[in-house]
Design an enzyme around this catalytic site. Structure first.
Site, PDB file in Angstrom:
ATOM      1  CB  THR A  21      -0.971   0.048   1.207  1.00  0.00           C
ATOM      2  OG1 THR A  21      -0.214   0.124   2.406  1.00  0.00           O
ATOM      3  CG2 THR A  21      -1.900  -1.138   1.232  1.00  0.00           C
ATOM      4  CG  ASN A  22       3.792   2.604   2.894  1.00  0.00           C
ATOM      5  OD1 ASN A  22       3.627   3.786   3.177  1.00  0.00           O
ATOM      6  ND2 ASN A  22       3.648   1.620   3.774  1.00  0.00           N
ATOM      7  CG  MET A 100       8.166  -7.881   5.031  1.00  0.00           C
ATOM      8  SD  MET A 100       8.087  -6.568   6.263  1.00  0.00           S
ATOM      9  CE  MET A 100       7.727  -7.547   7.694  1.00  0.00           C
ATOM     10  CB  ILE A 102      17.661  -8.633   8.197  1.00  0.00           C
ATOM     11  CG1 ILE A 102      16.527  -8.649   9.228  1.00  0.00           C
ATOM     12  CG2 ILE A 102      18.917  -8.010   8.794  1.00  0.00           C
ATOM     13  CD1 ILE A 102      16.784  -9.528  10.418  1.00  0.00           C
ATOM     14  CG  LEU A 103      18.276  -4.438   3.637  1.00  0.00           C
ATOM     15  CD1 LEU A 103      18.257  -3.024   3.081  1.00  0.00           C
ATOM     16  CD2 LEU A 103      17.978  -5.433   2.533  1.00  0.00           C
ATOM     17  CG  HIS A 119       9.774   0.832  11.874  1.00  0.00           C
ATOM     18  ND1 HIS A 119       9.960  -0.517  11.668  1.00  0.00           N
ATOM     19  CD2 HIS A 119       9.448   0.988  13.172  1.00  0.00           C
ATOM     20  CE1 HIS A 119       9.751  -1.151  12.815  1.00  0.00           C
ATOM     21  NE2 HIS A 119       9.437  -0.263  13.744  1.00  0.00           N
TER      22      HIS A 119
HETATM   23  C1  GRF Z   1       4.188  -0.850   6.633  1.00  0.00           C
HETATM   24  O1  GRF Z   1       3.546  -0.827   7.857  1.00  0.00           O
HETATM   25  C2  GRF Z   1       5.588  -0.361   6.769  1.00  0.00           C
HETATM   26  O2  GRF Z   1       5.735   0.635   7.737  1.00  0.00           O
HETATM   27  C3  GRF Z   1       6.360  -1.577   7.152  1.00  0.00           C
HETATM   28  O3  GRF Z   1       5.745  -2.599   6.404  1.00  0.00           O
HETATM   29  C4  GRF Z   1       4.418  -2.259   6.122  1.00  0.00           C
HETATM   30  C5  GRF Z   1       4.235  -2.337   4.630  1.00  0.00           C
HETATM   31  O4  GRF Z   1       2.915  -2.138   4.224  1.00  0.00           O
HETATM   32  N1  GRF Z   1       7.765  -1.446   6.928  1.00  0.00           N
HETATM   33  P1  GRF Z   1       2.560  -2.050   2.706  1.00  0.00           P
HETATM   34  O5  GRF Z   1       3.123  -3.285   2.036  1.00  0.00           O
HETATM   35  O6  GRF Z   1       3.182  -0.801   2.169  1.00  0.00           O
HETATM   36  O7  GRF Z   1       1.073  -1.994   2.650  1.00  0.00           O
END
Ligand code: GRF
Length: 424
Positions: A21-22, A100, A102-103, A119
């Protein structure tokens, strides 16, 4: 040859692992013309089935995936493969938007200062996974989201911006997460807009948000922005001293060393007085850098020498030691009561479109019979300011010097003008 200033990075890859969604928020804003300087050139995932990849395709944004499961426990090998893809797409900025993994230093090192992460908590509280749940269980009254530069610590890099939300009694982790997510969708585009407009300046752990144009004036009102100010001196001591005197003002201070590529080259300092020389320096550096520029010129006026060395103080002898030795030699036969002198400083603040402010400061005292003190620089060891029991400016320590010196007084006199310029 003078190099052109480096333009801010633009070509952006968004890295996702899941629903994205971001990413959607970024693409929507881009489509609405809100991210004019950002070029979203790639959406990448470690999960070829990530929903966000479909969304990117619908928006005709190139996509790529390198499945981490093909690399088993070989994290670095996976990242080298990613790096290859990013290189092929000439990516300059990486945005982690729900990525998701860890880098390792392989990716982090390649994009230092150009990799952002979002975050869902107010870092440094609740790093790691399930941050919203952690916040709910902990019982905090406010939470929110953080966009930060990525370094090698998990969720530990320099903070760019944060947005807060209240935590209501009946929320539970899901409602809280949804409220935070709405803020994430504002924070991430804003951060990318700032980065691609060259408005973020990393200074150690702190990030200065420089004043400038933006697509989000309302959101920006909540941000602490600062005005870039160049101190036009090659003398690092002086630059640090002036920076200390400017404390409390919302400025992001640059020194000429940091901007030498944008510099005017050698500046003539052949004006007949301090103000004239300060004006020459401020004018040349302002023109070359485009920034508000502060320059000073100062000197020591000794009454027994009819005001010498004065405007030539810096050129009185080749090195600091030789200058002080020469001065003491010239005054060898002058008795204490006739050794009166003063430091004089003129400062010129020059802005775009020829705006200018000037101020002057003096510090009265006497010339010593021998140098003393470990601090300060220049003539400080042989100058005894009035009212300090014969202690030299070099012996008084930075705290006192930065209050009583000629430069401190000139900068103090300039402060109202600086405050006006800084106020948005
Ligand atoms: C978000 O809550 C972001 O802060 C975290 O992972 C989630 C990703 O959500 N790092 P989306 O995939 O962007 O909906």
């Amino acid at each position: 040859m003078r190099e052109e200033p480096v333009p801010p990075p633009r070509r952006t890859a968004v890295l996702i692992s899941g629903r994205g969604t971001n990413l959607e928020a970024l693409l929507r804003e881009k489509q609405a013309g809100k991210l004019p300087a950002a070029d979203i050139a790639l959406v990448f995932s470690n999960n070829p089935a990530a929903k966000g990849l479909d969304f990117a395709r619908q928006h005709r944004v190139p996509t790529a995936a390198v499945d981490h499961r093909d690399y088993r426990k070989e994290r670095e090998g996976h990242e080298r493969a990613i790096l290859e893809v990013l290189k092929q797409h000439r990516i300059e900025i990486v945005v982690l938007a729900g990525y998701m993994r860890i880098l390792t230093p392989v990716l982090v090192g390649a994009f230092a200062g150009r990799m952002l992460n979002i975050h869902p908590s107010l870092l440094p509280a609740f790093p790691g996974v399930r941050a919203q749940e952690q916040a709910w269980e902990y019982g905090v009254r406010v939470s929110g989201c953080t966009v930060h530069f990525v370094n090698e610590e998990m969720d530990g890099g320099p903070v760019i911006l944060q947005r807060t939300v209240p935590v209501h009694p009946g929320d539970g982790p899901d409602r809280l997460a949804a409220r935070i997510l709405r803020e994430e969708h504002k924070a991430l585009p804003l951060a990318l807009d700032l980065l691609t407009r060259g408005r973020l300046r990393l200074r150690g752990r702190r990030v200065d948000i420089l004043r400038g144009n933006s697509s989000y004036p309302l959101l920006e009102r909540e941000l602490p922005t600062c005005l870039p100010l160049l101190i036009a001196t090659g003398n690092q001591n002086k630059a640090e001293e002036i920076e200390g005197m400017l404390e409390g003002l919302p400025l992001s201070v640059y020194t000429t060393g940091e901007l030498s590529d944008e510099g005017p080259g050698e500046v003539r300092e052949d004006a007949p007085d301090y103000e004239g020389n300060a004006r020459l320096k401020a004018g040349a550096w302002q023109k070359a850098s485009g920034k508000w520029t502060l320059a000073d010129d100062s000197g020591l006026e000794v009454d027994a020498l009819s005001g010498r060395p004065g405007v030539h103080s810096n050129r009185y002898a080749p090195t600091t030691e030789e200058r002080n030795r020469k001065l003491l030699a010239e005054l060898a036969d002058v008795p204490e009561e006739k050794r009166t002198a003063r430091f004089v400083c003129s400062v010129v603040l020059r802005g775009p479109r020829g705006k200018e402010h000037t101020a002057r400061g003096t510090c009265e005292g006497r010339i010593a019979f021998e140098p003393s003190g470990e601090g300060g620089f220049g003539y400080d060891p042989v100058f005894l300011p009035d009212g300090y029991d014969g202690a030299s400016l070099a012996a008084l320590g930075a705290e006192i010097k930065n209050r009583i010196s000629h430069r401190a007084r000139a900068i103090e006199a300039l402060r109202p003008a600086l405050e006006r310029i800084c106020s948005p």
